[in-house]
Design a protein around this motif. Sequence first.
Motif, PDB file in Angstrom:
ATOM      1  N   LEU A 126      54.074  45.942  35.913  1.00 23.41           N
ATOM      2  CA  LEU A 126      53.552  44.602  36.186  1.00 23.41           C
ATOM      3  C   LEU A 126      52.556  44.628  37.339  1.00 23.41           C
ATOM      4  O   LEU A 126      51.501  43.971  37.289  1.00 23.41           O
ATOM      5  N   ILE A 127      52.868  45.397  38.379  1.00 18.81           N
ATOM      6  CA  ILE A 127      51.954  45.512  39.524  1.00 18.81           C
ATOM      7  C   ILE A 127      50.631  46.149  39.093  1.00 18.81           C
ATOM      8  O   ILE A 127      49.545  45.690  39.476  1.00 18.81           O
ATOM      9  N   PHE A 128      50.706  47.190  38.282  1.00 17.70           N
ATOM     10  CA  PHE A 128      49.495  47.845  37.806  1.00 17.70           C
ATOM     11  C   PHE A 128      48.646  46.884  36.962  1.00 17.70           C
ATOM     12  O   PHE A 128      47.411  46.843  37.105  1.00 17.70           O
ATOM     13  N   SER A 129      49.283  46.108  36.112  1.00 22.54           N
ATOM     14  CA  SER A 129      48.549  45.150  35.271  1.00 22.54           C
ATOM     15  C   SER A 129      47.852  44.099  36.131  1.00 22.54           C
ATOM     16  O   SER A 129      46.701  43.716  35.860  1.00 22.54           O
ATOM     17  N   ALA A 130      48.541  43.622  37.172  1.00 26.96           N
ATOM     18  CA  ALA A 130      47.936  42.616  38.045  1.00 26.96           C
ATOM     19  C   ALA A 130      46.743  43.181  38.808  1.00 26.96           C
ATOM     20  O   ALA A 130      45.701  42.528  38.933  1.00 26.96           O
ATOM     21  N   ALA A 131      46.875  44.423  39.308  1.00 22.90           N
ATOM     22  CA  ALA A 131      45.757  45.044  40.026  1.00 22.90           C
ATOM     23  C   ALA A 131      44.586  45.320  39.091  1.00 22.90           C
ATOM     24  O   ALA A 131      43.418  45.190  39.483  1.00 22.90           O
ATOM     25  N   LEU A 132      44.880  45.695  37.853  1.00 29.64           N
ATOM     26  CA  LEU A 132      43.814  45.949  36.882  1.00 29.64           C
ATOM     27  C   LEU A 132      43.070  44.666  36.530  1.00 29.64           C
ATOM     28  O   LEU A 132      41.850  44.667  36.350  1.00 29.64           O
ATOM     29  N   ALA A 133      43.799  43.553  36.467  1.00 30.94           N
ATOM     30  CA  ALA A 133      43.170  42.278  36.127  1.00 30.94           C
ATOM     31  C   ALA A 133      42.299  41.758  37.258  1.00 30.94           C
ATOM     32  O   ALA A 133      41.183  41.277  37.021  1.00 30.94           O
ATOM     33  N   TYR A 134      42.785  41.845  38.514  1.00 30.18           N
ATOM     34  CA  TYR A 134      41.987  41.320  39.621  1.00 30.18           C
ATOM     35  C   TYR A 134      42.433  41.947  40.927  1.00 30.18           C
ATOM     36  O   TYR A 134      43.523  41.673  41.420  1.00 30.18           O
ATOM     37  N   PHE A 135      41.584  42.788  41.493  1.00 31.07           N
ATOM     38  CA  PHE A 135      41.800  43.331  42.822  1.00 31.07           C
ATOM     39  C   PHE A 135      40.454  43.819  43.348  1.00 31.07           C
ATOM     40  O   PHE A 135      40.085  44.984  43.174  1.00 31.07           O
ATOM     41  N   PRO A 136      39.659  42.941  43.997  1.00 31.15           N
ATOM     42  CA  PRO A 136      38.321  43.334  44.478  1.00 31.15           C
ATOM     43  C   PRO A 136      38.406  44.299  45.645  1.00 31.15           C
ATOM     44  O   PRO A 136      39.386  44.319  46.400  1.00 31.15           O
ATOM     45  N   SER A 137      37.372  45.106  45.813  1.00 29.86           N
ATOM     46  CA  SER A 137      37.350  46.097  46.887  1.00 29.86           C
ATOM     47  C   SER A 137      37.110  45.470  48.246  1.00 29.86           C
ATOM     48  O   SER A 137      37.641  45.921  49.255  1.00 29.86           O
ATOM     49  N   ARG A 138      36.297  44.401  48.292  1.00 28.85           N
ATOM     50  CA  ARG A 138      35.932  43.786  49.572  1.00 28.85           C
ATOM     51  C   ARG A 138      35.488  42.352  49.335  1.00 28.85           C
ATOM     52  O   ARG A 138      35.137  41.991  48.205  1.00 28.85           O
ATOM     53  N   PRO A 139      35.470  41.515  50.370  1.00 23.02           N
ATOM     54  CA  PRO A 139      34.996  40.135  50.217  1.00 23.02           C
ATOM     55  C   PRO A 139      33.475  40.089  50.087  1.00 23.02           C
ATOM     56  O   PRO A 139      32.787  41.079  50.381  1.00 23.02           O
ATOM     57  N   PRO A 140      32.921  38.953  49.650  1.00 20.95           N
ATOM     58  CA  PRO A 140      31.451  38.858  49.516  1.00 20.95           C
ATOM     59  C   PRO A 140      30.722  39.079  50.838  1.00 20.95           C
ATOM     60  O   PRO A 140      29.623  39.655  50.854  1.00 20.95           O
ATOM     61  N   PHE A 141      31.308  38.627  51.956  1.00 16.97           N
ATOM     62  CA  PHE A 141      30.690  38.798  53.269  1.00 16.97           C
ATOM     63  C   PHE A 141      31.726  39.371  54.227  1.00 16.97           C
ATOM     64  O   PHE A 141      32.884  38.941  54.228  1.00 16.97           O
ATOM     65  N   PRO A 142      31.343  40.352  55.067  1.00 19.45           N
ATOM     66  CA  PRO A 142      32.317  40.940  56.007  1.00 19.45           C
ATOM     67  C   PRO A 142      32.789  39.908  57.022  1.00 19.45           C
ATOM     68  O   PRO A 142      31.984  39.128  57.544  1.00 19.45           O
ATOM     69  N   PRO A 143      34.086  39.866  57.335  1.00 15.78           N
ATOM     70  CA  PRO A 143      34.623  38.854  58.245  1.00 15.78           C
ATOM     71  C   PRO A 143      34.382  39.154  59.725  1.00 15.78           C
ATOM     72  O   PRO A 143      34.643  38.304  60.570  1.00 15.78           O
ATOM     73  N   SER A 144      33.907  40.362  60.059  1.00 19.78           N
ATOM     74  CA  SER A 144      33.696  40.717  61.462  1.00 19.78           C
ATOM     75  C   SER A 144      32.646  41.815  61.546  1.00 19.78           C
ATOM     76  O   SER A 144      32.243  42.408  60.529  1.00 19.78           O
ATOM     77  N   VAL A 145      32.200  42.076  62.773  1.00 20.11           N
ATOM     78  CA  VAL A 145      31.233  43.155  62.993  1.00 20.11           C
ATOM     79  C   VAL A 145      31.861  44.500  62.657  1.00 20.11           C
ATOM     80  O   VAL A 145      31.215  45.372  62.049  1.00 20.11           O
ATOM     81  N   ALA A 146      33.126  44.700  63.028  1.00 20.71           N
ATOM     82  CA  ALA A 146      33.798  45.969  62.766  1.00 20.71           C
ATOM     83  C   ALA A 146      33.929  46.240  61.275  1.00 20.71           C
ATOM     84  O   ALA A 146      33.844  47.389  60.827  1.00 20.71           O
ATOM     85  N   ALA A 147      34.117  45.178  60.484  1.00 18.62           N
ATOM     86  CA  ALA A 147      34.254  45.366  59.041  1.00 18.62           C
ATOM     87  C   ALA A 147      32.953  45.844  58.409  1.00 18.62           C
ATOM     88  O   ALA A 147      32.975  46.518  57.373  1.00 18.62           O
ATOM     89  N   ALA A 148      31.816  45.478  59.013  1.00 20.17           N
ATOM     90  CA  ALA A 148      30.516  45.858  58.455  1.00 20.17           C
ATOM     91  C   ALA A 148      29.934  47.104  59.098  1.00 20.17           C
ATOM     92  O   ALA A 148      28.885  47.587  58.664  1.00 20.17           O
TER      93      ALA A 148
END
Length: 363
Positions: A126-148
């Motif tokens: 079930l966990i694998f199916s949920a991750a396959l359906a939707y699990f993005p690598s990163r948000p559209p915009f970095p939330p901080s300077v360190a993230a970018a």
Amino acid sequence: GLRVTVLLTSSLMVLGAGLRCVPVSDLEIRKKLIHGGQLLNGLAGPTVMNAAPFLSTTWFSPDERATATAIASLLNYLGCAGAFLVGPLVVPPPNGTAHLLAQSNTQHIKDRIEAVLYAEFGMVSLIFSAALAYFPSRPPFPPSVAAASQRLSYRRSFCRLLSNFRFLMIALAYAIPLGVFSGWSGVLDLILTPIHVSQVDAGWIGFWSIVGGCVVGIAMARFADFIRGMLKFILLLLLSGATLASTWFTLTCLTTVTHLPLTTATLYTSCILLGIFLNSSVPIFFELFVETVYPVPEGISCGVVTFLSNVFMGVLLFFLTFYHTEFSWFNWCLPGSCLLSLLLILCFRESYDRLYLDVVVSV
């Protein structure tokens, strides 16, 4: 990125859990399949244990990172808490040799073990199916300077870690007590059996110690987000409590020498307090690792300390195979490891390189 890593991890878990469920009558083949499944599950473990700081940096702002790390890392421990209950409650123990030799009782135990294995296979699928359906690598915009910001390469990261004496100090401060505690809690029912504590009671002790550690760990992480720069102080408080609780438990088990009251209440209290103090320190340690060695990637720094923790746990369990008739030495390893960790943290000089980057550059 996170998506590829999580999909690879969950697929290894599905394959490993599936191998343990293959209905083979040959016990030798079945044993090899179970070992293979456990190996695949172990290969997936580093992502589950180390991805929390990377996840929090990628998705959350600086005033939310410690809380996100605590939730992501401590939810893994809730699975361990559930394991303490599932075993004793679902699979009945063989009570004596006469019952063990009864064919019907043996078949019943076997059926219950099969039910647990199938249930675990269903959950990871079930966990694998949920991750396959939707699990993005990163948000559209970095939330901080360190993230970018750009991070070091793998080779430079390992060179930086191995040459950083302050990182090695806190790595040992984390790995020694957490590794000893992991090995100790894994055989808690064996340790408590000589003092006439059943495996069901041992399971409840392990369950509440982990649940308490998760609650306190998230609360401490939220406090660290509100008042930044207090990670070392929080660790000193938690490790002091762990040293006292482990010493109390060890002396209680030596009731013939210390004459301390050996009751269910004292065992529950000391074990649960020990689990609360040590388990709640995990996300605080993770955040301090990342702050100390930034710009080393979070997965590498936390992966190194998790490896060290597993090494100490493995060494302890290796000695347990030779000295398994008496457990007082095992109990004394707990306060000794906690005290050593406390001394290392006292000597550690903290720094917040990632937080400094976020605050100064943002301003």
